[in-house]
Design a protein around this motif. Structure first.
Motif, short mmCIF file in Angstrom:
data_model
loop_
_atom_site.label_atom_id
_atom_site.label_comp_id
_atom_site.label_asym_id
_atom_site.label_seq_id
_atom_site.Cartn_x
_atom_site.Cartn_y
_atom_site.Cartn_z
N LEU A 246 0.80 -0.99 0.09
CA LEU A 246 0.06 0.00 -0.07
C LEU A 246 1.17 1.11 0.06
N ILE A 247 0.49 2.19 -1.03
CA ILE A 247 1.66 3.35 -1.04
C ILE A 247 0.32 4.74 -0.83
N LEU A 248 0.94 5.37 0.16
CA LEU A 248 -0.20 6.27 0.30
C LEU A 248 0.70 7.73 0.26
N SER A 249 0.05 8.72 -0.31
CA SER A 249 0.89 9.88 -0.32
C SER A 249 -0.32 11.15 -0.42
N LEU A 266 -5.38 -2.07 11.05
CA LEU A 266 -5.88 -2.58 9.94
C LEU A 266 -4.74 -3.61 9.40
N HIS A 267 -3.87 -3.97 10.21
CA HIS A 267 -2.97 -5.03 10.04
C HIS A 267 -2.10 -4.77 8.76
N PHE A 268 -1.81 -3.35 8.81
CA PHE A 268 -0.47 -3.18 7.68
C PHE A 268 0.65 -2.79 8.54
N LYS A 269 1.67 -2.87 8.10
CA LYS A 269 3.17 -2.55 8.60
C LYS A 269 3.87 -1.68 7.71
N LYS A 270 4.43 -0.45 8.32
CA LYS A 270 5.03 0.28 7.60
C LYS A 270 6.51 -0.35 7.21
N ILE A 271 7.14 0.00 6.01
CA ILE A 271 8.23 -0.62 5.47
C ILE A 271 9.18 0.46 4.66
N HIS A 272 8.55 1.46 4.40
CA HIS A 272 9.28 2.71 3.80
C HIS A 272 8.50 4.06 4.09
N LEU A 273 9.43 5.09 4.07
CA LEU A 273 8.79 6.50 4.32
C LEU A 273 9.69 7.24 3.41
N HIS A 283 4.80 3.73 2.59
CA HIS A 283 5.01 2.31 2.01
C HIS A 283 4.44 1.60 3.24
N MET A 284 3.58 0.72 2.96
CA MET A 284 3.18 -0.17 4.09
C MET A 284 2.74 -1.65 3.26
#
Length: 288
Positions: A246-249, A266-273, A283-284
């Motif tokens: 999931l890419i959020l901007s 909602l069970h997403f994990k941060k992987i990049h910012l 990024h999640m």
């Protein structure tokens, strides 16, 4: 001659504690976007944009009835009509060919640009839709698509808030398939189809509402504002496949923590910012 699009701009003052409820009411009435400005610790000014397809009096009545139904205390400062001058092309001078991601050049349709060795060209005319690639949020999302492009391709992509279609086309150029675009603005969907034709590409499958999309996607990119991300969080979750990205901007750096916690629930994990001067891109990954 094609008529200039017209909109309404509603400016209201609401209590700080009622901001989220007011934004929900505006969204339900079809708001195209909102701006918030703190007047004091207890009062916030909200500007909300609506399509000019109805009478001003009708829209004002709907606004007042909706806010009253939600028990929101408000002051309507103004409700003004305005239009965008389609004949004003002065903005074109700021849109020149540029490298968006390695190997992909974005060029305006009115420029004659010849591809160099190992370059692909995406010709773009954004019209009144958002998305030339010059904005940090669009660049961040394009770089994210490039980042995940070659991990066990092909991957499916959902472009939420597709605007001019630029991110959908970037995804297609990178080899993602299938690619689906969603935008509530009919002009954005029209412009996306025109840009596909200009580039002799197949247009992404287009929808005017996320509710019309039923499948899950390996990658979902949502370049939209914080309040809309918050409002659509559960529906976005339903469209991301297990272990999907999931890419959020469209978020400010100081808003990253809020939206991250929203999706972590909602069970997403941060992987990049990525953080720029004014904008951030999160990024999640959806956990099992």
């Amino acid at each position: 001659m094609k008529p200039s699009p017209s909109w309404y701009l509603a400016t209201l003052n609401v209590k700080t504690c009622d901001v989220d409820t007011a934004l929900l009411a505006f969204h339900e009435l079809g708001s195209l976007g909102c701006e918030e400005k703190n007047i004091s610790d207890e009062l916030v000014s909200i500007k909300s944009y609506f399509e000019g397809t109805q009478k001003k009096e009708s829209l004002q009545t709907q606004l007042e009835e909706s806010l009253n139904a939600y028990s929101v205390s408000f002051e309507l400062e103004s409700l003004e009509a305005f239009s965008f001058n389609l004949n004003d092309q002065s903005w074109r001078q700021h849109f020149n060919p540029f490298l968006l991601i390695p190997g992909l050049v974005i060029a305006p349709t009115w420029e004659k640009y010849q591809a160099k060795e190992n370059e692909q060209i995406l010709f773009l005319n954004p019209g009144t839709a958002f998305g030339t690639g010059l904005h940090d949020t669009t660049r961040f999302c394009a770089e994210a698509l490039h980042r995940y492009a070659h991990e066990n391709m092909p991957k499916s992509v959902l472009d939420l808030g597709c605007g001019s279609g630029i991110l959908s086309f970037v995804a297609q150029k990178l080899g993602y398939t299938p690619v689906v675009g969603v935008d509530i603005d009919p002009e954005a969907l029209r412009v996306t189809e025109e840009n596909a034709e200009e580039n002799k590409m197949e247009a992404p499958l287009l929808y005017s509402s996320l509710d019309e999309v039923s499948q899950e996607f390996d990658v979902v990119v949502a370049n939209i504002l914080l309040n809309t991300l918050n409002f659509l969080a559960e529906k976005i979750d339903q469209r991301v496949a297990r272990n999907g990205i999931l890419i959020l901007s469209g978020i400010l750096p100081e808003q990253e923590s809020q939206i991250r916690k929203r999706f972590e629930a909602l069970h997403f994990k941060k992987i990049h910012l990525d953080i720029g001067n004014e904008w951030a891109c999160l990024h999640m990954k959806k956990e099992n």
